[in-house]
Design a protein around this motif. Structure first.
Motif, short mmCIF file in Angstrom:
data_model
loop_
_atom_site.label_atom_id
_atom_site.label_comp_id
_atom_site.label_asym_id
_atom_site.label_seq_id
_atom_site.Cartn_x
_atom_site.Cartn_y
_atom_site.Cartn_z
N GLY A 105 0.83 -1.21 0.00
CA GLY A 105 0.00 0.00 0.00
C GLY A 105 0.86 1.26 0.00
N CYS A 106 0.56 2.16 -0.89
CA CYS A 106 1.27 3.43 -0.97
C CYS A 106 0.26 4.56 -0.93
N THR A 107 0.71 5.73 -0.51
CA THR A 107 -0.17 6.89 -0.38
C THR A 107 0.38 8.07 -1.16
N LYS A 108 -0.49 8.68 -1.94
CA LYS A 108 -0.17 9.92 -2.65
C LYS A 108 -0.26 11.05 -1.62
N TYR A 109 0.69 11.96 -1.64
CA TYR A 109 0.66 13.07 -0.69
C TYR A 109 1.10 14.36 -1.36
N GLU A 110 0.76 15.46 -0.73
CA GLU A 110 1.15 16.77 -1.22
C GLU A 110 1.90 17.50 -0.12
N CYS A 111 2.76 18.43 -0.50
CA CYS A 111 3.49 19.27 0.45
C CYS A 111 3.04 20.71 0.29
N HIS A 112 2.50 21.28 1.36
CA HIS A 112 1.99 22.64 1.34
C HIS A 112 2.84 23.54 2.22
N PRO A 113 2.99 24.80 1.84
CA PRO A 113 3.83 25.72 2.61
C PRO A 113 3.33 25.83 4.05
N PRO A 114 4.25 26.10 4.97
CA PRO A 114 3.84 26.28 6.36
C PRO A 114 2.93 27.50 6.48
N ALA A 115 2.08 27.50 7.48
CA ALA A 115 1.15 28.61 7.68
C ALA A 115 1.92 29.91 7.93
N LEU A 116 3.06 29.80 8.60
CA LEU A 116 3.89 30.96 8.90
C LEU A 116 5.26 30.78 8.27
N SER A 117 5.76 31.83 7.65
CA SER A 117 7.11 31.77 7.09
C SER A 117 8.12 31.77 8.23
N THR A 118 9.33 31.41 7.92
CA THR A 118 10.39 31.41 8.93
C THR A 118 10.58 32.82 9.48
N GLU A 119 10.51 33.82 8.62
CA GLU A 119 10.67 35.21 9.07
C GLU A 119 9.57 35.59 10.05
N ALA A 120 8.33 35.21 9.73
CA ALA A 120 7.21 35.53 10.63
C ALA A 120 7.36 34.82 11.96
N LEU A 121 7.81 33.58 11.91
CA LEU A 121 8.00 32.81 13.14
C LEU A 121 9.07 33.46 14.02
N ILE A 122 10.17 33.92 13.40
CA ILE A 122 11.22 34.60 14.16
C ILE A 122 10.68 35.90 14.75
N ALA A 123 9.91 36.65 13.95
CA ALA A 123 9.34 37.91 14.44
C ALA A 123 8.41 37.66 15.62
N ILE A 124 7.63 36.59 15.56
CA ILE A 124 6.70 36.28 16.65
C ILE A 124 7.45 35.96 17.93
N ILE A 125 8.63 35.38 17.81
CA ILE A 125 9.42 35.02 18.99
C ILE A 125 10.27 36.19 19.47
N VAL A 126 10.95 36.88 18.54
CA VAL A 126 11.90 37.93 18.91
C VAL A 126 11.22 39.22 19.36
N CYS A 127 10.17 39.64 18.67
CA CYS A 127 9.52 40.92 19.00
C CYS A 127 9.03 40.98 20.45
N PRO A 128 8.32 39.98 20.95
CA PRO A 128 7.91 40.05 22.36
C PRO A 128 9.10 40.11 23.32
N CYS A 129 10.18 39.40 22.99
CA CYS A 129 11.37 39.43 23.85
C CYS A 129 11.98 40.83 23.89
N LEU A 130 12.10 41.47 22.72
CA LEU A 130 12.63 42.83 22.67
C LEU A 130 11.70 43.81 23.38
N LEU A 131 10.41 43.65 23.18
CA LEU A 131 9.44 44.51 23.86
C LEU A 131 9.57 44.37 25.37
N TYR A 132 9.68 43.15 25.86
CA TYR A 132 9.84 42.90 27.29
C TYR A 132 11.11 43.57 27.81
#
Length: 175
Positions: A105-132
């Motif tokens: 048994g084999c499965t066909k699959y697709e690869c979809h982009p992440p909901a958040l880009s790497t840049e957005a993910l870094i911004a979400i983590i770094v911005c609150p730290c800088l704000l704090y």
């Protein structure tokens, strides 16, 4: 094992296909409509998951534990992944006529982009730290300023004014 009402399946595979694959076709004879021939591939209604197919990135499909590009995005049961944080979405069976897939048994699959880009993910983590950090600096500055202002009227060591009738006595060194 299949149910007669499932034939032909969405890939158009009926009893003819099952016989060609040398699978157990005994059920095909007992279907109420008799032997169900292969038919055209069924048009599957548009679903939200199919709308995402436009964002499918076949160049992100991987096999062999993520080491090799999977050109057809069709992998065995415990294989098949996506590179670069892309999300894997299973699309259904594939690999009919391929010995390994027919057996396991084999499965066909697709690869979809992440909901958040790497840049957005870094911004979400770094911005609150800088704000704090900056809020803490501002609060420390405010409290220090307020403490200095409150301490203005309190005599400090070395800042005691001389009494009004004090007499300056010269030291022995001054003579």
């Amino acid at each position: 094992h299949f149910d007669c009402s499932d034939l032909p399946n969405e890939d158009g595979e009926g009893c003819d296909y099952y016989q060609r694959m040398q699978w157990n076709c005994s059920q095909c004879s007992s279907c109420s409509d008799g032997w169900i021939k292969d038919g055209p591939k069924k048009a599957v209604p548009q679903k939200a998951s199919e709308e995402r197919s436009a964002s499918h990135a076949p160049d992100k499909c991987r096999e062999g534990g993520g080491k090799h590009l999977d050109h057809d995005c069709c992998a065995g049961k415990d294989d098949g992944s996506c590179a670069d944080r892309y999300g894997k979405v299973a699309k259904g069976p594939c690999g009919h006529g391929h010995a390994y897939c027919d057996a396991h048994g084999c499965t066909k699959y697709e690869c979809h982009p992440p909901a958040l880009s790497t840049e957005a993910l870094i911004a979400i983590i770094v911005c609150p730290c800088l704000l704090y950090y900056f809020v803490c600096l501002a609060v420390f500055w405010y409290l220090t300023r307020k403490a200095k202002k409150a301490a203005q009227h309190i005599p400090q060591c070395g800042h005691v004014p001389a009494p009004q009738h004090a007499v300056d006595i010269p030291s022995d060194d001054a003579a």
